[in-house]
Design a protein around this motif. Sequence first.
Motif, PDB file in Angstrom:
ATOM      1  N   SER A   1      52.173  12.895  -2.310  1.00 46.47           N
ATOM      2  CA  SER A   1      51.554  13.449  -3.497  1.00 46.47           C
ATOM      3  C   SER A   1      50.227  12.462  -3.993  1.00 46.47           C
ATOM      4  O   SER A   1      50.567  11.327  -4.212  1.00 46.47           O
ATOM      5  CB  SER A   1      52.776  13.401  -4.470  1.00 46.47           C
ATOM      6  N   VAL A   2      49.249  13.202  -3.708  1.00 45.59           N
ATOM      7  CA  VAL A   2      47.988  12.536  -3.697  1.00 45.59           C
ATOM      8  C   VAL A   2      46.971  13.303  -4.813  1.00 45.59           C
ATOM      9  O   VAL A   2      46.917  14.617  -4.658  1.00 45.59           O
ATOM     10  CB  VAL A   2      47.162  12.429  -2.712  1.00 45.59           C
ATOM     11  N   CYS A   3      46.599  12.698  -5.949  1.00 47.21           N
ATOM     12  CA  CYS A   3      45.751  13.225  -6.909  1.00 47.21           C
ATOM     13  C   CYS A   3      44.291  12.528  -6.887  1.00 47.21           C
ATOM     14  O   CYS A   3      44.430  11.162  -6.986  1.00 47.21           O
ATOM     15  CB  CYS A   3      46.165  13.099  -8.267  1.00 47.21           C
ATOM     16  N   LEU A   4      43.367  13.356  -6.462  1.00 46.54           N
ATOM     17  CA  LEU A   4      41.982  12.719  -6.340  1.00 46.54           C
ATOM     18  C   LEU A   4      41.143  13.496  -7.512  1.00 46.54           C
ATOM     19  O   LEU A   4      41.409  14.707  -7.795  1.00 46.54           O
ATOM     20  CB  LEU A   4      41.624  12.814  -5.020  1.00 46.54           C
ATOM     21  N   PRO A   5      39.894  12.919  -7.779  1.00 51.16           N
ATOM     22  CA  PRO A   5      39.084  13.547  -8.787  1.00 51.16           C
ATOM     23  C   PRO A   5      38.488  14.641  -8.067  1.00 51.16           C
ATOM     24  O   PRO A   5      38.718  14.770  -6.684  1.00 51.16           O
ATOM     25  CB  PRO A   5      37.960  12.470  -8.961  1.00 51.16           C
ATOM     26  N   ASP A   6      37.648  15.227  -8.572  1.00 52.02           N
ATOM     27  CA  ASP A   6      37.014  16.652  -7.913  1.00 52.02           C
ATOM     28  C   ASP A   6      36.370  16.518  -6.659  1.00 52.02           C
ATOM     29  O   ASP A   6      36.704  17.087  -5.708  1.00 52.02           O
ATOM     30  CB  ASP A   6      35.836  17.210  -9.025  1.00 52.02           C
ATOM     31  N   ILE A   7      35.594  15.417  -6.543  1.00 52.96           N
ATOM     32  CA  ILE A   7      34.791  15.379  -5.112  1.00 52.96           C
ATOM     33  C   ILE A   7      35.693  13.993  -4.603  1.00 52.96           C
ATOM     34  O   ILE A   7      34.874  13.039  -5.378  1.00 52.96           O
ATOM     35  CB  ILE A   7      33.433  15.562  -4.946  1.00 52.96           C
ATOM     36  N   ALA A   8      36.214  13.592  -3.701  1.00 47.35           N
ATOM     37  CA  ALA A   8      36.645  12.408  -3.382  1.00 47.35           C
ATOM     38  C   ALA A   8      37.199  12.248  -2.152  1.00 47.35           C
ATOM     39  O   ALA A   8      37.576  13.371  -1.313  1.00 47.35           O
ATOM     40  CB  ALA A   8      37.528  11.754  -4.318  1.00 47.35           C
ATOM     41  N   ARG A   9      37.225  11.085  -1.324  1.00 48.87           N
ATOM     42  CA  ARG A   9      37.774  10.860  -0.371  1.00 48.87           C
ATOM     43  C   ARG A   9      38.709   9.587  -0.284  1.00 48.87           C
ATOM     44  O   ARG A   9      38.267   8.479  -0.788  1.00 48.87           O
ATOM     45  CB  ARG A   9      36.804  10.678   0.981  1.00 48.87           C
TER      46      ARG A   9
END
Length: 157
Positions: free
Chosen positions: A62-70
Amino acid sequence: MSSELELSFRPDLDLTELMRQRAQSLQQRGQKRQDGERLLRPNETVYQLDFSKQSLKFSRWSVCLPDIARLTITATSQLWTPDLTNLMNRQLLEPVGVFWRGEKDQILQCYEADSYEFGERIAELAKIRKVMYFLFAFGEGCNSETVNCSIIFTTES
């Protein structure tokens, strides 16, 4: 009967600071790292995962990232004892977990086979460890404040 257990990765700010001080100290004194030593990079933070149960089967990330991210997550082996030794390259485990979002509103992407194998490896290590340490490398528009990450296991009740 099996149930799900979600474990959240927590930043270990004290250990991160200690590792940053090690790199800074070497730089200030003009010394080199030990042969094979892995110094913390500026975009990395140490995280820990506490296992409340030892018998786990990997289910999913379960990974939540901002719009453009790595985000790249690297586990450390059970042989690293951060209070006693410096981190060595040989103590980093493979595969790593790589998660990214390349465009705004894009579905989270990952290298599925590697991520699954990585999760299974963590479940195996949970059998012998109560705590594991990880290096989170933040890139392309994310940092420790904008990322939320956990791993979901199934357990036998």
